[in-house]
Motif scaffolding. Structure first.
Motif, PDB file in Angstrom:
ATOM      1  N   LYS A   1      71.690  42.994  33.150  1.00 57.46           N
ATOM      2  CA  LYS A   1      72.718  42.540  34.086  1.00 57.46           C
ATOM      3  C   LYS A   1      72.472  43.109  35.478  1.00 57.46           C
ATOM      4  O   LYS A   1      72.730  42.435  36.504  1.00 57.46           O
ATOM      5  CB  LYS A   1      74.111  42.978  33.594  1.00 57.46           C
ATOM      6  CG  LYS A   1      75.261  42.620  34.542  1.00 57.46           C
ATOM      7  CD  LYS A   1      75.403  41.115  34.671  1.00 57.46           C
ATOM      8  CE  LYS A   1      76.591  40.701  35.522  1.00 57.46           C
ATOM      9  NZ  LYS A   1      76.488  41.084  36.929  1.00 57.46           N
ATOM     10  N   ALA A   2      71.936  44.314  35.550  1.00 54.92           N
ATOM     11  CA  ALA A   2      71.655  44.965  36.834  1.00 54.92           C
ATOM     12  C   ALA A   2      70.363  44.457  37.467  1.00 54.92           C
ATOM     13  O   ALA A   2      69.989  44.899  38.558  1.00 54.92           O
ATOM     14  CB  ALA A   2      71.588  46.476  36.648  1.00 54.92           C
ATOM     15  N   GLY A   3      69.682  43.536  36.787  1.00 55.90           N
ATOM     16  CA  GLY A   3      68.483  42.943  37.347  1.00 55.90           C
ATOM     17  C   GLY A   3      67.216  43.742  37.146  1.00 55.90           C
ATOM     18  O   GLY A   3      66.212  43.511  37.823  1.00 55.90           O
ATOM     19  N   LYS A   4      67.239  44.677  36.202  1.00 56.53           N
ATOM     20  CA  LYS A   4      66.050  45.502  35.963  1.00 56.53           C
ATOM     21  C   LYS A   4      65.057  44.765  35.060  1.00 56.53           C
ATOM     22  O   LYS A   4      65.426  44.212  34.040  1.00 56.53           O
ATOM     23  CB  LYS A   4      66.450  46.834  35.325  1.00 56.53           C
ATOM     24  CG  LYS A   4      67.315  47.705  36.226  1.00 56.53           C
ATOM     25  CD  LYS A   4      67.643  49.030  35.551  1.00 56.53           C
ATOM     26  CE  LYS A   4      68.521  49.909  36.447  1.00 56.53           C
ATOM     27  NZ  LYS A   4      68.865  51.196  35.808  1.00 56.53           N
ATOM     28  N   GLY A   5      63.789  44.794  35.480  1.00 58.49           N
ATOM     29  CA  GLY A   5      62.742  44.198  34.658  1.00 58.49           C
ATOM     30  C   GLY A   5      62.767  42.681  34.664  1.00 58.49           C
ATOM     31  O   GLY A   5      63.591  42.045  35.315  1.00 58.49           O
ATOM     32  N   ILE A   6      61.852  42.106  33.920  1.00 59.13           N
ATOM     33  CA  ILE A   6      61.766  40.652  33.810  1.00 59.13           C
ATOM     34  C   ILE A   6      62.231  40.207  32.435  1.00 59.13           C
ATOM     35  O   ILE A   6      63.158  39.420  32.308  1.00 59.13           O
ATOM     36  CB  ILE A   6      60.320  40.181  34.080  1.00 59.13           C
ATOM     37  CG1 ILE A   6      59.958  40.484  35.535  1.00 59.13           C
ATOM     38  CG2 ILE A   6      60.177  38.677  33.799  1.00 59.13           C
ATOM     39  CD1 ILE A   6      58.526  40.235  35.875  1.00 59.13           C
ATOM     40  N   LYS A   7      61.604  40.722  31.387  1.00 54.72           N
ATOM     41  CA  LYS A   7      62.031  40.390  30.031  1.00 54.72           C
ATOM     42  C   LYS A   7      62.105  41.669  29.205  1.00 54.72           C
ATOM     43  O   LYS A   7      61.096  42.314  28.956  1.00 54.72           O
ATOM     44  CB  LYS A   7      61.067  39.384  29.398  1.00 54.72           C
ATOM     45  CG  LYS A   7      61.425  38.966  27.975  1.00 54.72           C
ATOM     46  CD  LYS A   7      62.838  38.364  27.889  1.00 54.72           C
ATOM     47  CE  LYS A   7      62.992  37.073  28.653  1.00 54.72           C
ATOM     48  NZ  LYS A   7      64.349  36.490  28.454  1.00 54.72           N
ATOM     49  N   THR A   8      63.315  42.023  28.823  1.00 55.30           N
ATOM     50  CA  THR A   8      63.552  43.199  27.993  1.00 55.30           C
ATOM     51  C   THR A   8      63.681  42.767  26.539  1.00 55.30           C
ATOM     52  O   THR A   8      64.411  41.809  26.235  1.00 55.30           O
ATOM     53  CB  THR A   8      64.838  43.937  28.425  1.00 55.30           C
ATOM     54  OG1 THR A   8      64.691  44.377  29.775  1.00 55.30           O
ATOM     55  CG2 THR A   8      65.123  45.126  27.525  1.00 55.30           C
ATOM     56  N   LEU A   9      62.975  43.453  25.655  1.00 53.08           N
ATOM     57  CA  LEU A   9      63.050  43.176  24.226  1.00 53.08           C
ATOM     58  C   LEU A   9      63.824  44.276  23.505  1.00 53.08           C
ATOM     59  O   LEU A   9      63.733  45.449  23.869  1.00 53.08           O
ATOM     60  CB  LEU A   9      61.651  43.081  23.611  1.00 53.08           C
ATOM     61  CG  LEU A   9      60.660  42.071  24.200  1.00 53.08           C
ATOM     62  CD1 LEU A   9      59.383  42.081  23.361  1.00 53.08           C
ATOM     63  CD2 LEU A   9      61.261  40.673  24.258  1.00 53.08           C
ATOM     64  N   ILE A  10      64.575  43.863  22.499  1.00 52.50           N
ATOM     65  CA  ILE A  10      65.250  44.807  21.609  1.00 52.50           C
ATOM     66  C   ILE A  10      64.495  44.810  20.287  1.00 52.50           C
ATOM     67  O   ILE A  10      64.316  43.758  19.656  1.00 52.50           O
ATOM     68  CB  ILE A  10      66.729  44.405  21.386  1.00 52.50           C
ATOM     69  CG1 ILE A  10      67.494  44.446  22.714  1.00 52.50           C
ATOM     70  CG2 ILE A  10      67.386  45.326  20.350  1.00 52.50           C
ATOM     71  CD1 ILE A  10      68.903  43.884  22.620  1.00 52.50           C
ATOM     72  N   ALA A  11      64.023  45.977  19.881  1.00 50.43           N
ATOM     73  CA  ALA A  11      63.295  46.087  18.616  1.00 50.43           C
ATOM     74  C   ALA A  11      64.249  45.888  17.451  1.00 50.43           C
ATOM     75  O   ALA A  11      65.457  46.125  17.562  1.00 50.43           O
ATOM     76  CB  ALA A  11      62.609  47.444  18.525  1.00 50.43           C
ATOM     77  N   GLY A  12      63.702  45.457  16.330  1.00 49.06           N
ATOM     78  CA  GLY A  12      64.519  45.204  15.149  1.00 49.06           C
ATOM     79  C   GLY A  12      65.023  46.486  14.508  1.00 49.06           C
ATOM     80  O   GLY A  12      64.624  47.604  14.877  1.00 49.06           O
ATOM     81  N   VAL A  13      65.926  46.329  13.558  1.00 45.57           N
ATOM     82  CA  VAL A  13      66.490  47.465  12.824  1.00 45.57           C
ATOM     83  C   VAL A  13      65.354  48.163  12.084  1.00 45.57           C
ATOM     84  O   VAL A  13      64.571  47.534  11.361  1.00 45.57           O
ATOM     85  CB  VAL A  13      67.570  46.995  11.833  1.00 45.57           C
ATOM     86  CG1 VAL A  13      68.158  48.173  11.080  1.00 45.57           C
ATOM     87  CG2 VAL A  13      68.669  46.236  12.581  1.00 45.57           C
ATOM     88  N   GLU A  14      65.269  49.482  12.245  1.00 48.49           N
ATOM     89  CA  GLU A  14      64.147  50.238  11.673  1.00 48.49           C
ATOM     90  C   GLU A  14      64.376  50.646  10.222  1.00 48.49           C
ATOM     91  O   GLU A  14      63.416  50.841   9.480  1.00 48.49           O
ATOM     92  CB  GLU A  14      63.865  51.480  12.525  1.00 48.49           C
ATOM     93  CG  GLU A  14      63.341  51.128  13.911  1.00 48.49           C
ATOM     94  CD  GLU A  14      63.021  52.377  14.723  1.00 48.49           C
ATOM     95  OE1 GLU A  14      63.296  53.503  14.230  1.00 48.49           O
ATOM     96  OE2 GLU A  14      62.519  52.248  15.843  1.00 48.49           O
TER      97      GLU A  14
END
Length: 358
Positions: free
Chosen positions: A344-357
């Motif tokens: 939302k703050a405009g950081k980065g281009i594409k942020t990924l969330i890793a899956g449940v470990e």
């Protein structure tokens, strides 16, 4: 907001209301159709629509009325298959196409299933998204990855498929000049796909210098930062600076911003093609005289349809499009809320969330 213990079976990232999210353990979904597969989700990109639901609780007529799992740009590993599945096996790595059409209506039968009115699309109310340990999809909406595409890259196949659909809507042929408004993830990918389709001149337009710098290194052959002048003047500058004669062959708007729409109409040559891919306000003013007198071909573009995901995978596998550069961060599943704040703050281009470990 705490993450539940390792006893969780299907930990999910759930939106309850505006800025109200929680981790919730849900039951592992059961295979109900013999053609379905169970996917262990490994990476999920954060899309602007996910952030919009988190910020506002709705997008147009789609309103979050009940708790909803977020996320739809995902990749994963097949963990279970239905009895009729023939093209996938347990352990296969896949890119996940997150919208399931009814397959029976006229748009579906005409090959335009992205226009299906009964589309069940992940993280679009009332349907849950893919930010969970497990997610069910039909076999033919999972695309087995070749060995040279990893699971992080595969999570970017979803926005790449959006770009593929937009560029296909433009009917780009080799040699045509293209101007892309908006250098966010989809706009950048439109630049890359246009180049892959044979465009020798692809100009990225944005109001943020950092995005333009990235675009030039990534796929654009030139960039343009609009001045605070009338749209027609910006359009004339784009044409002149890039030696486009009577104007660009194709304009793609991936911004949804009204000034971009105006400039895009004016930058086109007579008989050129304009494709609206970005979504902004529901209604805007429009330079109708220019659109009519230049006899422009104008199209909308919505999500992706038949063959788009397959082509997106092939473009990456063949090296014609690279998506690694767009991945600017990977966060753990338990840090999902912080990742939303940073996007939302405009950081980065594409942020990924890793899956449940666990």
């Amino acid at each position: 907001m705490s993450v539940q213990s390792s006893t969780a079976q299907n930990l999910s990232f759930v939106l309850e209301g505006v800025h109200q999210v929680k981790f919730e353990d849900r039951a592992v979904p059961e295979l109900r159709d013999p053609h379905d597969v169970l996917v262990n989700v490994k990476f999920t990109g954060i899309c602007g629509s996910d952030v919009h639901y988190w910020e506002h609780g709705s997008i147009g007529q789609f309103v979050v009325k009940d708790p909803m799992v977020l996320g739809h740009e995902s990749s994963g590993i097949i963990s279970k298959i239905g009895s009729a599945v023939t093209t996938l096996k347990v352990g296969d790595c896949v890119a996940m196409e997150p919208g399931i059409p009814c397959r029976r209506c006229e748009p579906c039968k005409a090959g335009k299933y992205n226009l299906c009115e009964k589309m069940a699309f992940a993280a679009t109310p009332p349907y849950d998204g893919t930010l969970a340990k497990y997610y069910i999809l039909p076999e033919d909406f999972c695309y087995k990855l070749p060995e040279n595409i990893d699971l992080q890259e595969a999570a970017v196949i979803e926005p790449l498929s959006v770009a593929v659909h937009i560029v296909k809507q433009a009917n780009i042929v080799p040699g045509q000049s293209v101007v892309v408004f908006g250098a966010g993830p989809v706009g950048l990918l439109c630049c890359a796909v246009a180049r892959a389709f044979g465009s020798p001149k692809v100009i990225a337009v944005d109001i943020q210098k950092g995005r333009l710098e990235f675009a030039r290194k990534y796929a654009a052959t030139a960039t343009f930062e609009p001045g605070k002048v009338p749209a027609l003047e910006n359009a004339m500058r784009i044409v002149k600076q890039n030696d486009m004669g009577p104007g660009a062959d194709v304009v793609i708007d991936a911004s949804g911003a009204e000034p971009s729409v105006h400039t895009g109409i004016h930058v086109l040559r007579p008989g050129g093609t304009y494709v609206q891919g970005g979504m902004g306000r529901s209604e805007i003013s429009f330079p109708i005289m220019a659109a009519c007198t230049k006899e422009l071909n104008m199209k909308g573009s919505f999500r992706y349809g038949s063959g788009d995901y397959k082509l997106a995978v092939n473009l990456v596998a063949s090296g014609k499009v690279s998506v690694k550069e767009l991945i600017t961060g990977v966060v753990k599943f338990e840090d999902a809320e912080q990742a939303f704040k940073e996007v939302k703050a405009g950081k980065g281009i594409k942020t990924l969330i890793a899956g449940v470990e666990f």
